[in-house]
Design a protein around this motif. Structure first.
Motif: not given
Length: 1004
Positions: A937-959
């Motif tokens: 979908l490319g870097p600016a698609h809302p789905m890609t950005l949602s996936a980045r936000t979710a990954l950021a949440d997981d990474l924070r939880t893992l420190g």
């Protein structure tokens, strides 16, 4: 002495009370003139006087002196409301009236008074009553004359009343269109009062319109009772509207015509007018409406035409399909009583004695239909009743006729036809021709519009000779009791617009013609209908004509015709219904035609192939996918055996099969068929030919469902631009292309442009269509989705809820478009509405998709996944995880790993894992989702950005804060740039709200 004083004092008190409370009047009236009696009673009560209303219905078996004298037992003064009907009851001979009035009125002059609204001469002795003439007056003068006749001071003040004043009878309802009054209507007072009682005894909450069904076998007089109710009680309403409901298309036309009579601001489309009428009755505070649906046999075809609340609805039907509807009362209509039969016969044929009328009624078992026929014949022929009854005995019907028709019907009708053929042969021939139209509203004006030579020679001369034509119609009315309806907008010499014939007469006429004559008349009527075909079924200006023609196709034998113009007429009628959104009616017509054409036409006949194409489309629209696939594969197989690969008929069949496969979730196979059809059509007809554009449109849909949004957008943009150039911008195909193109723009993340385009499309559809048309419903639905993604939550909720509600009402709860609309509204409710309702709706949609498409269809998988999201919102995290796991697993199988839907399921599963403390599993899935979304979908698609936000949440939880920050900043910055800093997606990312993905089943 004391006793006498007390008695005198009591008398004085009674006199004072009488003066204080006013006088008592008993109003005697014929049921026919109830409007006048009600108005008079209201005027007297408003001035403080007591009123009793007594319907005048003298018994013919009792001495008339006793019947008239019984009025004197009533309280107070007796006010007679006189008209010709009052004197026609019984019927009582005029000499009896003369004698009794002269005997009794002078003796009781202080008790009797009268007003008259008679339009024809009345007995001379009426002058003894000194009646006040109220005819042709305005209300003010009528009140003055009434009060003066009753010696009431005209200056006496009117007391306030909570009751709505009845309308002055000389001023009809502001909207009134009903059959003309049957001046020979007899009896049925109890049934009319029962109708009134049921209609006015509405539920306390007024939740639904009051509905009454007159039920009975054919010939009992249901239609006549309904018509009399509209006249007798019509002044209690502001709107009274009659609808022939024997055919859905015709019923819609009649209901839509009410909009213009109400002065509503509406466009030309039928659906818009119906919606406007429903809105008008829904918001009418007093709801003084009466809608009559005559011949409402099929409840499933008519329920959406009935107002949801307010007003009164009266229906006639021979079926018992209506009791399951809310607020419905049933009245069983039976034959006349013997007294009513005798009165009716003597009114229709005054020369007949009471004894002869009794014998005639006994012979035909008091059936109103037969009494009308026999009395009409006896009124037109100077034949003794005994001789007529002997003829009936000498004209036995066949054994079949005796079982299929009411007793004595075949004999009575045979006698009539023999006389008509002998005395008026041209009228007899015309009657036979009319039997090959549908009986309820025979459009005889079409006969006067035909070209010379399109009718048999004798009928050709008849219809083009105005005097002979009207004389023939008059003979039919006199001999056969058919009813003539005249054009209402011609002040001088109104022409007969249509003829009404009872369906039993209609059937008997047809069955008693020879096969050769049947075929000849059927061919003639087919030619009349072909001549009336505008040949433009998609043009809204011609829709009224198609609605007029459709009811007559079957009766004319059009389905059996092998003539190309007749077959084209049938196909045009189906196309008209399809374009207008009348899918249920169109499917029924297709199925009826197919049953005939399969027997008569070669499997590769052009007309049959066109019918198959339309039927496949309609079955898909109705969710009957298995049937549509079976039909499509059968047609492709037959054509492939006899046509070369690039033949247009074979290509069209493959394109139709591809549409069915698309609905069944077999997107790849469908894409191949569309691509083949589009390529060959372009080679043969050009890139801008309608066939090419249709196949390219379908190819774009397949690519969209395969997740190839960019390629799909390019195709739909090209198709849209060509249609804008080749068709008018308001053409339904252009608007459809625009809606799909806007949908793809939204799927690619440009929400503001999608909203802008859809706003314009919805405005246009509102002008040319209506909110209940399927195309409007789905365009508004798409606008709601785009508004939601653009951050306009209030506007989105209004659009999504309205579309879901109307889709269920118009299309039914199992229709594919209804499921699409309800699925998306359920996800909206989950985020912005009531969670319990969201869960129930999500589960209901998923269950219906399972039943409609099977458990492995992408739409079924996706909507069960939506239910998992809803369960997670109410705390059911384990169930939510189970649904998310199943959705990703099954969606991967259905559409592959690299599909936006699969990525969305992965996004939801990572969130479900995170909520159940499987953070490592969540992070692993989130990282994979980001990688695949970037590539797909490319870097600016809302789905890609949602996936980045979710990954950021997981990474924070893992420190892993540093990497989390990088993903978060990229997502927030890009969301701000593309959607704006105040968009809900941007704010959620800034607040570190875990993103989710809603599965949106795509309308096809």
């Amino acid at each position: 002495m004391a006793s006498g004083t007390a008695s005198a004092e009591g008398t004085r008190r009674m006199e004072n009370r009488r003066k204080r409370n006013g006088r008592h009047f008993t109003v005697s009236y014929a049921g026919f003139n109830r409007p006048w009696a009600s108005w008079i009673a209201y005027q007297l009560r408003a001035r403080g006087h007591a009123v009793s209303m007594v319907r005048w219905d003298p018994r013919v078996e009792a001495p008339f002196e006793e019947e008239f004298g019984a009025l004197l037992a009533a309280e107070g003064n007796i006010l007679l409301v006189l008209d010709n009907w009052y004197f026609g009851l019984g019927p009582i001979a005029e000499e009896d009236w003369q004698r009794v009035l002269r005997q009794m009125v002078p003796l009781h002059a202080d008790r009797f008074a009268a007003v008259t609204v008679a339009t024809q001469p009345v007995p001379d002795s009426v002058s003894l009553l000194d009646p006040a003439d109220l005819r042709d007056l305005d209300e003010q003068e009528a009140v003055r004359r009434l009060l003066r006749r009753l010696s009431i001071d005209t200056a006496e003040p009117i007391r306030p009343s909570a009751r709505i004043a009845p309308r002055f009878p000389n001023e009809p309802p502001r909207v009134l269109e009903i059959p003309r009054r049957n001046r020979r209507f007899t009896g049925r007072d109890a049934e009319l009062e029962q109708i009134r009682e049921l209609l006015t005894a509405r539920p306390a909450d007024g939740a639904v319109a009051s509905r009454v069904v007159l039920h009975g076998v054919s010939g009992t007089g249901k239609t006549q009772i309904a018509a009399e109710y509209t006249h007798r009680f019509g002044n209690d309403y502001d709107v009274v509207w009659w609808i022939d409901a024997t055919h859905r298309a015709n019923a819609r036309e009649r209901l839509a015509a009410l909009a213009s009579r109400l002065g509503l601001t509406v466009g030309e489309r039928i659906g818009e007018r119906i919606r406007a009428v429903h809105e008008a009755v829904r918001h009418d505070e007093h709801a003084r409406w009466l809608l009559v649906f005559d011949g409402a046999e099929d409840a499933s075809q008519l329920t959406d035409l009935l107002p949801e609340r307010n007003g009164h609805v009266l229906l006639t039907s021979t079926t018992r399909d209506w009791p399951a509807m809310p607020g419905v009362g049933i009245i069983d209509i039976r034959p006349f009583t013997r007294v009513e039969s005798v009165a009716y016969v003597r009114r229709r044929a005054p020369r007949i004695t009471p004894q002869e009328a009794d014998s005639l009624a006994a012979t035909v078992h008091d059936l109103p239909l037969l009494l009308a026929q026999t009395a009409a014949w006896l009124g037109a022929n100077d034949v003794p009743v005994a001789e007529y009854l002997r003829r009936l005995d000498d004209t036995p019907g066949s054994a079949r006729e005796q079982t299929e028709y009411p007793q004595r019907f075949p004999e009575a009708w045979t006698t009539t036809l023999d006389s008509l053929r002998e005395q008026h042969p041209e009228a007899s021939q015309l009657l036979s021709l009319l039997a090959f139209f549908s009986p309820n509203e025979i459009p005889v004006r079409l006969l006067t519009e035909v070209r010379y030579g399109d009718l048999p020679e004798s009928l050709d001369k008849l219809v083009h000779d105005s005097r002979a034509w009207h004389l023939a119609l008059r003979r039919l009315s006199e001999y056969t009791a058919v009813r003539l309806d005249y054009e209402q907008d011609l002040a001088e010499n109104p022409a007969v617009e249509q003829v009404r014939m009872h369906r039993l007469y209609h059937r008997f006429l047809r069955e008693n013609l020879s096969p050769q004559d049947q075929q000849s008349y059927a061919d003639t009527v087919c030619q009349v209908l072909v001549g009336a075909d505008p040949r433009r079924p998609t043009d809204t200006r011609d829709w009224e004509r198609y609605a007029l023609l459709i009811p007559h196709l079957e009766a004319a034998g059009a389905f059996d015709s092998t003539r190309t113009p007749v077959q084209e007429l049938v196909l045009n009628c189906i196309e008209y219904l399809r374009v207008r959104g009348e899918y249920r009616t169109a499917l029924r017509l297709c199925d009826d035609v197919l049953a005939h054409w399969r027997e008569r036409l070669d499997p590769t006949h052009g007309a049959l192939l066109s019918l198959h194409h339309k039927l496949g489309h309609l079955r898909r629209q109705d969710g009957r996918y298995a049937e549509a696939e079976e039909l499509g594969r059968s047609v492709v197989g037959r054509l492939a055996a006899v046509r070369p690969d690039g033949h247009p008929e074979l290509l069209r069949a493959k394109d139709g099969l591809g549409s069915t496969l698309l609905a069944l979730g077999r997107f790849g196979e469908a894409r191949s068929l569309f691509a083949e059809a589009a390529e060959h059509f372009a080679e043969q007809f050009g890139t801008e030919a309608p066939q090419t554009l249709a196949s390219r449109h379908n190819l774009g849909l397949a690519l969209m469902l395969l997740g190839q949004y960019t390629e799909a957008r390019e195709i739909h943009r090209d198709v849209l631009q060509i249609r804008q150039r080749r068709l008018r911008s308001r053409h339904y195909l252009t608007l459809h292309s625009g809606t799909v193109y806007a949908r793809l723009i939204r799927l690619l993340g440009d929400y503001p442009e999608a909203v802008s385009r859809l706003e314009q499309i919805v405005r246009t559809l509102r002008q040319i269509s209506d909110e209940n048309h399927p195309q409007f419903i789905m365009a508004e639905h798409q606008l709601g989705l785009s508004r939601r993604r653009a951050g306009d939550i209030a506007g989105a909720g209004e659009r999504l809820s309205g579309a879901a509600r109307r889709a269920a009402h118009v299309l039914g709860p199992r229709h594919p478009d209804t499921l699409v609309a309800e699925a998306d509204y359920a996800t909206f409710l989950r985020e912005y509405g009531e969670l319990g309702a969201a869960v129930r709706s999500a589960e209901s949609v998923a269950q219906r998709y399972t039943e409609l498409l099977g458990p492995q269809h992408p739409y079924t998988i996706g909507t069960w996944g939506n239910l998992g999201l809803a369960l997670g919102h109410v705390g059911g995290h384990v169930d939510s995880l189970r649904h998310a796991e199943a959705a990703l697993r099954d969606m991967t199988v259905a559409v592959g790993r690299d599909h936006p839907w699969t990525l969305g399921c992965a996004l939801n599963l990572s969130a479900a894992r995170s909520r159940t403390d499987d953070v490592s599993g969540a992070q692993e899935l989130s990282r994979d989702t980001v990688r695949r979304a970037l590539g797909l979908l490319g870097p600016a698609h809302p789905m890609t950005l949602s996936a980045r936000t979710a990954l950021a949440d997981d990474l924070r939880t893992l420190g892993q804060a540093a990497e989390a920050t990088g993903h978060e900043q990229t997502a927030v910055r890009t969301l701000s740039d593309t959607l704006g800093s105040e968009h809900p997606h941007t704010r959620d990312a800034q607040r570190r709200v875990r993103p989710y993905w809603d599965f949106e089943p795509q309308p096809l």
